[in-house]
Design a protein around this motif. Structure first.
Motif, PDB file in Angstrom:
ATOM      1  N   GLN A  80       0.950  -1.260   0.189  1.00  0.00           N
ATOM      2  CA  GLN A  80      -0.176   0.140  -0.238  1.00  0.00           C
ATOM      3  C   GLN A  80       1.096   1.119  -0.290  1.00  0.00           C
ATOM      4  O   GLN A  80       0.693   1.954  -0.906  1.00  0.00           O
ATOM      5  CB  GLN A  80      -0.681  -0.182   1.457  1.00  0.00           C
ATOM      6  CG  GLN A  80      -2.089  -0.925   1.101  1.00  0.00           C
ATOM      7  CD  GLN A  80      -3.550  -1.131  -0.004  1.00  0.00           C
ATOM      8  OE1 GLN A  80      -3.247   0.460  -0.755  1.00  0.00           O
ATOM      9  NE2 GLN A  80      -3.623  -1.528  -0.516  1.00  0.00           N
ATOM     10  N   ILE A 128       1.139   4.119  -3.113  1.00  0.00           N
ATOM     11  CA  ILE A 128       0.991   6.375  -2.378  1.00  0.00           C
ATOM     12  C   ILE A 128       2.325   6.550  -2.716  1.00  0.00           C
ATOM     13  O   ILE A 128       2.504   7.789  -3.347  1.00  0.00           O
ATOM     14  CB  ILE A 128       1.449   6.002  -1.146  1.00  0.00           C
ATOM     15  CG1 ILE A 128      -0.976   5.457  -0.631  1.00  0.00           C
ATOM     16  CG2 ILE A 128       1.014   7.217  -0.866  1.00  0.00           C
ATOM     17  CD1 ILE A 128      -0.880   5.407   0.677  1.00  0.00           C
ATOM     18  N   LYS A 129       3.220   6.066  -3.079  1.00  0.00           N
ATOM     19  CA  LYS A 129       4.845   6.675  -3.094  1.00  0.00           C
ATOM     20  C   LYS A 129       4.380   6.908  -4.807  1.00  0.00           C
ATOM     21  O   LYS A 129       4.781   7.216  -5.020  1.00  0.00           O
ATOM     22  CB  LYS A 129       5.766   6.208  -2.564  1.00  0.00           C
ATOM     23  CG  LYS A 129       5.580   6.188  -0.747  1.00  0.00           C
ATOM     24  CD  LYS A 129       7.357   5.344  -1.004  1.00  0.00           C
ATOM     25  CE  LYS A 129       7.238   5.201   0.298  1.00  0.00           C
ATOM     26  NZ  LYS A 129       8.378   4.337   0.678  1.00  0.00           N
ATOM     27  N   TRP A 148       1.559   6.529  -6.809  1.00  0.00           N
ATOM     28  CA  TRP A 148       1.445   7.302  -7.635  1.00  0.00           C
ATOM     29  C   TRP A 148       1.875   9.099  -7.375  1.00  0.00           C
ATOM     30  O   TRP A 148       1.776   9.621  -7.826  1.00  0.00           O
ATOM     31  CB  TRP A 148      -0.155   7.842  -7.110  1.00  0.00           C
ATOM     32  CG  TRP A 148      -1.306   8.444  -7.018  1.00  0.00           C
ATOM     33  CD1 TRP A 148      -2.111   8.542  -7.838  1.00  0.00           C
ATOM     34  CD2 TRP A 148      -1.838   9.956  -6.784  1.00  0.00           C
ATOM     35  NE1 TRP A 148      -3.579   9.208  -8.178  1.00  0.00           N
ATOM     36  CE2 TRP A 148      -2.843  10.553  -7.132  1.00  0.00           C
ATOM     37  CE3 TRP A 148      -1.094  10.509  -5.725  1.00  0.00           C
ATOM     38  CZ2 TRP A 148      -3.010  11.674  -6.479  1.00  0.00           C
ATOM     39  CZ3 TRP A 148      -1.350  11.774  -4.791  1.00  0.00           C
ATOM     40  CH2 TRP A 148      -2.275  12.151  -5.902  1.00  0.00           C
TER      41      TRP A 148
END
Length: 466
Positions: free
Chosen positions: A103, A107-108, A110
């Motif tokens: 997860q 996030i990184k 994106w």
């Protein structure tokens, strides 16, 4: 804006600057007059009135932030041009075990893929003063709190317990936001008086008390209050190690060994800055204990704690003897000069500087002290210190020699015979302007009354390679 006004500043840039606080910070609201902005819930200042009052600070803050962002910008730009952002994406594609790791990598990934599309307007809004004040504004936070409470009050079972929880949270907020009460020196003096033992808790309390008193003593306005509270006898008592516990059959090390004594010596040295307290400290027996602290190096202990303790003791002697001829004599009578001379040979340059500083003070306009310093064979070590790469070391060394030879022709001859002339002349090209000045003054003393010295100086200058 608890006062309900915005006209509190006495100047355009009336804000916190280094150690200076703004003029309005500690004033009571009544000093500014009645609130200009009122609401049903009390004094509330609208955001549109706050912004003009902080525009100068906001602009300067923004400029500083922008300048601080330039180095990472150029680093990031260089990385992008070299293709390093691809490497960063490949690192995120590596196999990481665990749901949380996956997860976080998502996030990184994106953020890295979308960060380049953030335009100037977006960054400006996020960094703008309006945005920051809107987020941090007390009225907005109060409104959010009230809405949150209103929603929770409809939850079954929470409506009855909610008022008590809110009251406790507000009490905690007031407790931590409230300015701390000033520490009373009398309380710390009482702790020192009651904690002279080898007990762990007593030693820890004494250590904290000496540190607090030392911090208070840095403020000259508080020094008299500390002395009047009986701090000097208590601090002098803790310059020595307390009696060992008779029940300790294992002879365990003394808790906080050297730390309590160091704190006491430091605090007494600060109190001795005021001449009116020097004699009172000496009359309470401080010199004998300070001289004993200087000798702890002879016991074979060379730890950082011991060196720091010795340095504080030497500094305290320096401050006690400053411009006080009777205390200079007392230091000699207590046997303080030989250990100070021995400390000139310690490898720790801070200890060397402290010992030389004490000898410099003791030698000033005191012939008996001068003679004893020379008799303790201090000259060879002082001359070696003249060649030190540490500017503070050779500055103190040349100062000691200058005070030794002042109005003492016999010592002047001994200094010249010991080979001090060439290193003193060498200090004329030192990077330390204070050492240059001291060296020039010392050369003037060498040449003042002795023609042979003038010839020696002239000959030495000619032989120094350029």
């Amino acid at each position: 804006m608890q006062c309900g006004r915005v006209d509190l500043k006495s100047a355009l840039y009336d804000t916190t600057q280094l150690k200076r606080s703004p003029s309005w910070l500690d004033k009571d609201c009544s000093q500014f007059g009645p609130p200009l902005f009122q609401s049903e819930s009390g004094s509330r200042v609208p955001l549109s009135s706050i912004l003009p009052q902080v525009q100068v600070e906001a602009v300067l803050w923004g400029l500083g932030t922008a300048i601080g962002e330039l180095p990472p910008y150029f680093i990031s730009r260089a990385a992008r041009l070299s293709g390093r952002e691809v490497d960063a994406m490949e690192e995120l594609d590596s196999d990481d075990r665990g749901i949380m790791a996956a997860q976080l990598n998502q996030i990184k990934r994106w953020f890295l893929s979308h960060a380049q599309y953030l335009n100037f307007l977006t960054i400006l809004v996020l960094a703008s003063t309006v945005f920051i004040i809107s987020v941090c504004n007390n009225q907005l936070l109060d409104w959010i709190e009230n809405e949150f409470i209103r929603v929770l009050s409809h939850v079954p079972g929470l409506s009855s317990a909610l008022p008590g929880v809110i009251a406790n949270l507000h009490a905690m907020k007031d407790k931590y936001l409230k300015a701390p009460h000033p520490v009373s020196p009398n309380v710390k003096v009482s702790i020192l008086s009651d904690s002279f033992s080898s007990n762990d808790s007593h030693r820890a309390a004494a250590k904290r008390a000496t540190h607090v008193l030392a911090d208070l003593a840095k403020n000259e306005e508080v020094v008299n209050v500390i002395v009047e509270g009986g701090a000097i006898p208590a601090l002098v008592m803790h310059l020595q190690a307390p009696p060992l516990d008779p029940n300790d059959s294992f002879h365990n090390p003394l808790p906080f060994e050297h730390e309590v004594e160091k704190g006491s010596a430091f605090a007494l040295g600060l109190l001795a800055v005021k001449p009116e307290h020097q004699q009172f400290i000496v009359d309470n027996g401080a010199l004998k204990h300070l001289v004993n602290l200087l000798k702890r190096h002879n016991s074979g202990l060379t730890s950082r704690a011991v060196n720091s303790l010795i340095r504080r003791a030497a500094d305290a002697i320096t401050n006690l003897a400053h411009e006080n001829s009777s205390i200079k004599t007392r230091v000699r009578m207590e046997g303080g000069i030989p250990p100070l001379v021995d400390l000139l040979q310690v490898a720790d340059t801070k200890v060397q500087r402290a010992a030389a500083g004490a000898l410099r003070t003791l030698a000033f306009k005191n012939d008996e002290n001068k003679n004893e310093i020379v008799e303790c064979n201090a000259l060879p070590t002082l001359i070696l210190m003249l060649r030190s790469e540490d500017a503070a070391v050779h500055y103190e060394a040349v100062g000691v020699i200058g005070n030794l030879v002042h109005s003492s022709p016999n010592i002047k001859k001994e200094v010249l015979l010991a080979g001090a002339l060439q290193p003193v002349i060498g200090l004329l090209s030192s990077c330390c302007s204070e050492s240059q000045r001291e060296a020039a003054l010392l050369l003037g003393q060498f040449a003042a009354t002795d023609s042979d010295c003038k010839v020696s100086i002239h000959f030495t200058v000619l032989t120094i390679p350029l």
